[in-house]
Design a protein around this motif. Structure first.
Motif, PDB file in Angstrom:
ATOM      1  N   PRO A   6      58.454 -65.140 121.305  1.00 44.63           N
ATOM      2  CA  PRO A   6      58.549 -64.177 122.300  1.00 44.63           C
ATOM      3  C   PRO A   6      59.891 -64.077 123.092  1.00 44.63           C
ATOM      4  N   SER A   7      60.657 -64.926 122.951  1.00 39.11           N
ATOM      5  CA  SER A   7      62.054 -64.889 123.680  1.00 39.11           C
ATOM      6  C   SER A   7      62.943 -63.887 123.003  1.00 39.11           C
TER       7      SER A   7
ATOM      8  N   ALA B 232      64.401 -60.389 124.671  1.00 40.95           N
ATOM      9  CA  ALA B 232      65.844 -60.454 124.394  1.00 40.95           C
ATOM     10  C   ALA B 232      66.367 -59.220 124.102  1.00 40.95           C
ATOM     11  N   ARG B 233      65.382 -58.545 123.308  1.00 44.50           N
ATOM     12  CA  ARG B 233      65.673 -57.030 122.724  1.00 44.50           C
ATOM     13  C   ARG B 233      65.346 -55.997 123.829  1.00 44.50           C
TER      14      ARG B 233
ATOM     15  N   GLU C 171      65.772 -51.858 124.664  1.00 45.03           N
ATOM     16  CA  GLU C 171      64.885 -51.587 123.641  1.00 45.03           C
ATOM     17  C   GLU C 171      63.404 -51.499 124.118  1.00 45.03           C
ATOM     18  N   THR C 172      62.676 -50.502 123.918  1.00 45.17           N
ATOM     19  CA  THR C 172      61.082 -50.353 124.115  1.00 45.17           C
ATOM     20  C   THR C 172      60.508 -50.804 123.052  1.00 45.17           C
TER      21      THR C 172
ATOM     22  N   LEU D 106      56.425 -52.936 125.834  1.00 46.01           N
ATOM     23  CA  LEU D 106      57.298 -53.712 126.610  1.00 46.01           C
ATOM     24  C   LEU D 106      58.484 -52.770 127.179  1.00 46.01           C
ATOM     25  N   LEU D 107      58.806 -52.733 128.263  1.00 47.04           N
ATOM     26  CA  LEU D 107      59.973 -51.742 128.646  1.00 47.04           C
ATOM     27  C   LEU D 107      60.880 -52.372 129.505  1.00 47.04           C
TER      28      LEU D 107
END
Length: 94
Positions: free
Chosen positions: A13-14, A18-19, A24-25, A38-39
């Motif tokens: 998940p880290s 980080a992305r 990045e969405t 994830l936003l």
């Protein structure tokens, strides 16, 4: 917008977060169905993350560049954003 499975997300998940921090969405899927989005919390996309989280705005193949073309409104705390948009729409119809 990228897509990762729940399994891929659970492995690291880290790295996924980080992305997202880089702007990045990411859609998280389970059995091919999107279960989470994830936003980034700041920047251009961050302005809309609360709307996406509440389900008011849905992102399909929207990119950050697409969001740059959307109008940005400064709304005073004592004014309803919906009322502001409806008033503007009414002015456009005239």
């Amino acid at each position: 917008m990228s897509t990762v499975s729940v399994r891929e997300f659970s492995y690291n998940p880290s790295a996924i977060f980080a992305r997202v921090e880089q702007g990045e969405t990411i859609e998280v899927t389970r059995h091919g169905n999107v279960i989470a989005l994830l936003l980034p919390g700041s920047g251009t996309l961050g302005r809309y993350s609360a709307l996406v989280a509440r389900g008011v705005l849905r992102l399909k193949s929207t990119t950050t560049n697409d969001l740059d073309r959307l109008p940005h409104y400064s709304v005073p705390a004592d004014v309803s954003p919906v009322e502001l948009l409806l008033a503007e729409r009414e002015e456009d119809d005239r």
